[in-house]
Motif scaffolding. Sequence first.
Motif, PDB file in Angstrom:
ATOM      1  N   HIS A  99       4.458   2.706  -7.833  1.00 52.75           N
ATOM      2  CA  HIS A  99       4.020   4.093  -8.015  1.00 52.75           C
ATOM      3  C   HIS A  99       2.600   4.255  -7.486  1.00 52.75           C
ATOM      4  O   HIS A  99       1.743   3.418  -7.768  1.00 52.75           O
ATOM      5  N   CYS A 100       2.366   5.329  -6.735  1.00 54.86           N
ATOM      6  CA  CYS A 100       0.999   5.621  -6.317  1.00 54.86           C
ATOM      7  C   CYS A 100       0.385   6.608  -7.312  1.00 54.86           C
ATOM      8  O   CYS A 100       0.913   7.701  -7.514  1.00 54.86           O
ATOM      9  N   HIS A 101      -0.733   6.229  -7.919  1.00 53.33           N
ATOM     10  CA  HIS A 101      -1.362   7.097  -8.919  1.00 53.33           C
ATOM     11  C   HIS A 101      -2.160   8.231  -8.284  1.00 53.33           C
ATOM     12  O   HIS A 101      -2.700   9.070  -8.976  1.00 53.33           O
ATOM     13  N   HIS A 102      -2.243   8.233  -6.969  1.00 48.04           N
ATOM     14  CA  HIS A 102      -3.001   9.292  -6.299  1.00 48.04           C
ATOM     15  C   HIS A 102      -2.109  10.404  -5.765  1.00 48.04           C
ATOM     16  O   HIS A 102      -2.509  11.557  -5.723  1.00 48.04           O
ATOM     17  N   CYS A 103      -0.893  10.054  -5.310  1.00 45.34           N
ATOM     18  CA  CYS A 103      -0.025  11.092  -4.731  1.00 45.34           C
ATOM     19  C   CYS A 103       1.330  11.141  -5.414  1.00 45.34           C
ATOM     20  O   CYS A 103       2.174  11.948  -5.025  1.00 45.34           O
ATOM     21  N   ASP A 104       1.557  10.257  -6.408  1.00 50.41           N
ATOM     22  CA  ASP A 104       2.809  10.284  -7.151  1.00 50.41           C
ATOM     23  C   ASP A 104       3.998   9.723  -6.366  1.00 50.41           C
ATOM     24  O   ASP A 104       5.127   9.811  -6.825  1.00 50.41           O
ATOM     25  N   ASP A 147       0.823  -1.208   0.000  1.00 47.69           N
ATOM     26  CA  ASP A 147       0.000   0.000   0.000  1.00 47.69           C
ATOM     27  C   ASP A 147       0.858   1.259   0.000  1.00 47.69           C
ATOM     28  O   ASP A 147       2.012   1.230   0.408  1.00 47.69           O
ATOM     29  N   CYS A 148       0.230   2.349  -0.416  1.00 51.91           N
ATOM     30  CA  CYS A 148       0.895   3.656  -0.355  1.00 51.91           C
ATOM     31  C   CYS A 148       0.912   4.128   1.102  1.00 51.91           C
ATOM     32  O   CYS A 148      -0.043   3.918   1.838  1.00 51.91           O
ATOM     33  N   LEU A 149       2.012   4.771   1.485  1.00 50.69           N
ATOM     34  CA  LEU A 149       2.113   5.297   2.851  1.00 50.69           C
ATOM     35  C   LEU A 149       1.165   6.473   3.052  1.00 50.69           C
ATOM     36  O   LEU A 149       0.715   6.751   4.148  1.00 50.69           O
ATOM     37  N   ASN A 150       0.898   7.189   1.964  1.00 52.78           N
ATOM     38  CA  ASN A 150       0.148   8.445   2.073  1.00 52.78           C
ATOM     39  C   ASN A 150      -1.332   8.317   1.757  1.00 52.78           C
ATOM     40  O   ASN A 150      -2.086   9.245   2.004  1.00 52.78           O
ATOM     41  N   CYS A 151      -1.721   7.195   1.127  1.00 53.77           N
ATOM     42  CA  CYS A 151      -3.092   7.099   0.625  1.00 53.77           C
ATOM     43  C   CYS A 151      -3.707   5.754   0.997  1.00 53.77           C
ATOM     44  O   CYS A 151      -2.993   4.777   1.196  1.00 53.77           O
ATOM     45  N   ASP A 152      -5.040   5.712   1.012  1.00 54.46           N
ATOM     46  CA  ASP A 152      -5.737   4.434   1.129  1.00 54.46           C
ATOM     47  C   ASP A 152      -5.774   3.811  -0.262  1.00 54.46           C
ATOM     48  O   ASP A 152      -6.823   3.763  -0.910  1.00 54.46           O
TER      49      ASP A 152
HETATM   50 ZN    ZN Z   1      -0.362   7.723  -2.507  1.00 52.48          ZN
END
Ligand code: ZN
Length: 753
Positions: free
Chosen positions: A474-479, A456-461
């Motif tokens: 790569h997280c597509h929500h926070c880059d 999982d992304c550290l910054n996003c759900d």
């Molecule tokens: Zn993210």
Amino acid sequence: MSANSSGILRLALPVNLRRLFDYLPPHNIHTGSLTPGVRVRVPFRNREIVGILISLETESEVPDNKLRPASEILDSNPIFSEALIKLVNWSADYYHHSIGDTFSQALPALLRQGYDLSREVHEFWQPALNLDTQAETALSRARAPRQQEAWNLIKQHQDGISSEALRSMGFDRTLLKNLANRGLIEAIEKAPEFQLFYQHEPLLKSSPLVLNNEQERALESITCEMHQFSATLLHGVTGSGKTEVYLQAIAHALANKQQALVLVPEIGLTPQTMARFRERFNVPIAVLHSGLTDRERLNGWLAARRGEAGIVIATRSGIFTPLLHPGIIIIDEEHDLSYKQQDSVRYSSRDLALYRGRLENIPVVLGSATPSLETLHNSQTHKFRYLQLQQRAGNARPPALELIDIRNQQLQGGIAPESLAAIQNTLKQGQQVLVFLNRRGYAPTLTCDNCGWLIDCLNCDAHLTLHRSPLHLHCHHCDYRQSIPNQCPNCHSPELSPVGQGTERTEEILEQIFAKKGKVDVMRIDRDSMRKKHSFQEMVEKIHKGNPAILVGTQMLAKGHHFPAVTLVVIVNADTGFFSADFRGAEKTGQLILQVAGRAGRADQPGKVLIQTGNPENPQLQTLIHQGYDAFSRDIIHQRSTIGLPPFSHIALISSEAPNSQPVEEFLNNSAHIARDIIEANNLGGPEGVIIIGPMPAPMEKRQGRIRWQLHLQARNRKPLHNLLYRLLPSMEQDPLTRKIRWSIDVDPQDMS
Ligand code: ZN
Ligand code: ADP
Ligand code: ZN
């Protein structure tokens, strides 16, 4: 309270506060010479900002010693026409945004920053003074047809022709520089001196097509009264000839000396449509989109405002483009979500277009193969004229849609054996296949084979997407990006594998199956593969050669393109959208499926569309496939009416976010509390009135390291909802918690994630 004999300037300033600000006129300027709509530079806190003069007053609530003089009046004439001032005011009011910020956003960046228009000089190109005749011969030998065309044109304009006019005919800077390097032309600067669009003779470059009966009726209905507001929905499947109707309606406007404003979802994706406009019209066309430099944007804006450009083609914010003689507004693909701005002032340019049409007394045409339910509802209730184009223009036949059950199937790259066989078959016949998958990257995430842990992304759900080229997560929500871990952080097993399909993986597997055997190109078209500036154009040209090929792509492929050799479309997974938390999920998925399907069989070859699903009994999908969009949308409209969702109610979404949840929740609790008091005190409740839902966490509660909550305000009628917002928002602005959180208001939200 203060009064000033030389007058007080009431200004809209680009700040968050939802109010106007009073200033004294600059020293030695008399207000008698000023008209509302001019730009004014003023000191604000410790800086200087540019505002718009809204009115001249004699009195102010601000005490005398607090009133400061403005620094400078920037324009001698209003920068906004009366109609545009009304449009901006209406936008700020309806979307409950700061009026000054709305004005500011309606201007090109350079003007927003205070650029002095009076100094405006223009670049012209003319034949070089010391023209070398050999250069001309060299050019004719050089096999550079566009340069030759530009040269032929410039040669006829001994006094020069402006860069803007040249660009609107498709001759860009590089090309002109090349001609200059050949010694054929040179640039000169001139004061503004230009030709009005209708002075170009003839207005048309090529003749219009002969319309079929349905098109004829549509054109007649749109153009029968060009000096009066009308709203028309032009509903026609992809390829039914809507664009041809637009072109002829525009020709009608131009012949009346009226300009056309055409909004499109994304200009970069529709070079063919642009080319069609340029082939048809001899008048300059201003093209406005986010890929331009500030200077280019200003030039297009000026060309529209001075009446040099007969046609303006623009994306969302183009709705604020000034026009000397407005004649018609066209919104292509009106259902497209890109028309709704998702930050700052959250306007819908489709809805603003309708208001602008009313202000300017001109027709507004909304076109789509899959109209939004709001627009269909407006047609059913006769607010809009409804025109349908049912046949495909020319010989093309509609594609056949078919469901492929993927349960208990051995999938390869997400593709079922039956679909693979169809792909094989299509390629063998020398045709092209489009494989649609709305997931870029290699796989939606990575899992541990031993314990089932997902990364999982550290910054996003959200899960991190695995990308192969280059290899990273790569997280597509926070880059956020990171490298691939060597082992599972949970159980330390080194066995990590990709889960699910992304375009890179499907491309890889299709390449293994098909590319090795023969000369089949597998091309991937998504945001990652298209990062380079010209790659999309190059890819499109390659596709147009028509050799057997497989195109694997995302939404980018669904929009606007004509790929005549594509006769098979495979939709890898039709299901996700139908199960989304958003009540618009089914509507949007149905639209997307049909938009993608519309890419098949555009020319003389009939097309086939295979829709893979793990839920073939889904009644909505069944209706869509067997009865089409009309029945599909009718069912959803019916459902929405029984549960009172838009278009049968109106929603305002208040969102709040901060690194931790406490102030976010508390702020929205305060807001809900105030809202309840206002509803009670003003009688805004009851069955027609406002209901409050929440506060509650957003569907994606954590994004970019911030906790997000929402408050929904919903009402059957708009009026009580807006009456509540007028009172509620100023109190919310006063809440000291606004220093700890970010918050926003979205009227008629399209994206509630
Ligand atoms: Zn993210
Ligand atoms: P849409 O905008 O609905 O997708 P277009 O206007 O692009 O449809 O038309 C699809 C194709 O059919 C285009 O190649 C266009 O040139 C052609 N076409 C449109 N109208 C006619 C017509 N009346 N006669 C012949 N061809 C037409
Ligand atoms: Zn593990």
